[in-house]
Design a protein around this motif. Structure first.
Motif, PDB file in Angstrom:
ATOM      1  N   THR A  81      -0.134  -7.052   6.685  1.00 51.72           N
ATOM      2  CA  THR A  81       1.310  -6.770   6.651  1.00 51.72           C
ATOM      3  C   THR A  81       1.671  -5.280   6.534  1.00 51.72           C
ATOM      4  OG1 THR A  81       1.510  -7.226   4.278  1.00 51.72           O
ATOM      5  CG2 THR A  81       1.913  -9.067   5.776  1.00 51.72           C
ATOM      6  N   PRO A  82       1.190  -4.456   7.464  1.00 53.59           N
ATOM      7  CA  PRO A  82       1.602  -3.046   7.437  1.00 53.59           C
ATOM      8  C   PRO A  82       3.087  -2.908   7.780  1.00 53.59           C
ATOM      9  CG  PRO A  82       0.449  -3.514   9.474  1.00 53.59           C
ATOM     10  CD  PRO A  82       0.358  -4.758   8.627  1.00 53.59           C
ATOM     11  N   GLU A  83       3.664  -1.779   7.374  1.00 57.34           N
ATOM     12  CA  GLU A  83       5.081  -1.527   7.621  1.00 57.34           C
ATOM     13  C   GLU A  83       5.285  -0.107   8.130  1.00 57.34           C
ATOM     14  OE1 GLU A  83       7.373  -2.322   4.109  1.00 57.34           O
ATOM     15  OE2 GLU A  83       6.447  -4.285   3.824  1.00 57.34           O
TER      16      GLU A  83
ATOM     17  N   HIS B 252       8.249  -4.718   9.823  1.00 61.32           N
ATOM     18  CA  HIS B 252       7.188  -5.498   9.186  1.00 61.32           C
ATOM     19  C   HIS B 252       6.343  -6.002  10.356  1.00 61.32           C
ATOM     20  CE1 HIS B 252       9.366  -5.626   5.294  1.00 61.32           C
ATOM     21  NE2 HIS B 252      10.427  -5.625   6.078  1.00 61.32           N
ATOM     22  N   PHE B 253       5.265  -5.271  10.684  1.00 65.16           N
ATOM     23  CA  PHE B 253       4.498  -5.549  11.893  1.00 65.16           C
ATOM     24  C   PHE B 253       4.022  -6.994  11.940  1.00 65.16           C
ATOM     25  CE2 PHE B 253       4.118  -0.922  11.619  1.00 65.16           C
ATOM     26  CZ  PHE B 253       4.534  -0.591  12.901  1.00 65.16           C
ATOM     27  N   GLY B 254       4.229  -7.602  13.099  1.00 63.61           N
ATOM     28  CA  GLY B 254       3.845  -8.987  13.308  1.00 63.61           C
ATOM     29  C   GLY B 254       4.856  -9.985  12.792  1.00 63.61           C
ATOM     30  N   LYS B 255       5.940  -9.509  12.147  1.00 62.87           N
ATOM     31  CA  LYS B 255       6.908 -10.434  11.556  1.00 62.87           C
ATOM     32  C   LYS B 255       8.333 -10.150  11.998  1.00 62.87           C
ATOM     33  CE  LYS B 255       4.120 -11.542   7.644  1.00 62.87           C
ATOM     34  NZ  LYS B 255       3.911 -11.626   6.254  1.00 62.87           N
ATOM     35  N   GLU B 256       8.898  -9.023  11.538  1.00 59.83           N
ATOM     36  CA  GLU B 256      10.305  -8.761  11.830  1.00 59.83           C
ATOM     37  C   GLU B 256      10.637  -7.285  11.727  1.00 59.83           C
ATOM     38  OE1 GLU B 256      12.805 -10.776   8.976  1.00 59.83           O
ATOM     39  OE2 GLU B 256      11.843  -9.794   7.293  1.00 59.83           O
TER      40      GLU B 256
END
Length: 155
Positions: free
Chosen positions: A33-35, A57-61
Motif C-alpha cells: 500500500t504505497p502512497e 493509494h496505489f492499487g486502490k484509489e
C-alpha cells in the motif's frame, strides 16, 4: 537518472493556466500500500490551508481534498487508476479556471473543483512512498517566466 529528495518542497506562485508535472515510481509493491501525496499550501508552512491535496493509494484509489481553517473538506474519490505495480508514474496537475484537472499516466483525468483560490498557493509539497525523477512547475501560457524544473534533463 538522478532522484529528487522526498519530502520535496518548493515555494511557488501558480495561477489559472499553470501546471505541475510529477514523474517517479512507487518505492514498494502495491501489496504494501504505497502512497503519493501532493499538497498545494497557501503559505510556506505545513500548518497553512491546503488549496489542493492529492493522495494516491496505489492499487486502490485516488483521493482529492482541500483544508481551510484547519478543517478538511469533503473528499472526492476515484477508484479507476492507470498506475501499474512496479511501473513509472506521471501525474500532471493543470490549474483550470474552475478546477484542478489531474491526468494520471496520460490516460485518466480526474477533476477537483476549486475550494480555495489557486492564486493563493505559495508552496507545493510532494511526498510519501515514491522515488521522484522530476517535478516541473510551468507557469500559465503567456507568462514570461520559464518553467521551473528539478531533475528533468530535458529542460
Amino acid at each position: 537518472m538522478q532522484s529528487l529528495q522526498v519530502l520535496y518542497k518548493e515555494n511557488v506562485s501558480i495561477s489559472v493556466g499553470s501546471s505541475v508535472k510529477i514523474k517517479g515510481r512507487p518505492i514498494m509493491p502495491f501489496c504494501m500500500t504505497p502512497e503519493l501525496q501532493v499538497d498545494f499550501f497557501t503559505e510556506t508552512n505545513e500548518d497553512s490551508d491546503i488549496a489542493f491535496s492529492l493522495r494516491v493509494h496505489f492499487g486502490k484509489e485516488l483521493v482529492m481534498n482541500s483544508r481551510q481553517g484547519g478543517k478538511w473538506g469533503e473528499e472526492v474519490r476515484f477508484t479507476v487508476m492507470p498506475f501499474r505495480d512496479g511501473q513509472p508514474l506521471e501525474v500532471d496537475i493543470s490549474v483550470l479556471s474552475d478546477q484542478y484537472q489531474v491526468t494520471a499516466n496520460g490516460a485518466n483525468s480526474y477533476p477537483f473543483n476549486h475550494q480555495v483560490d489557486p492564486a493563493s498557493v505559495r508552496m507545493i509539497q510532494v511526498w510519501r512512498d515514491v522515488s521522484l525523477t522530476s517535478v516541473v512547475i510551468t507557469p500559465r501560457e503567456g507568462c514570461d517566466q520559464t518553467p521551473r524544473c528539478q531533475g528533468d534533463p530535458s529542460t
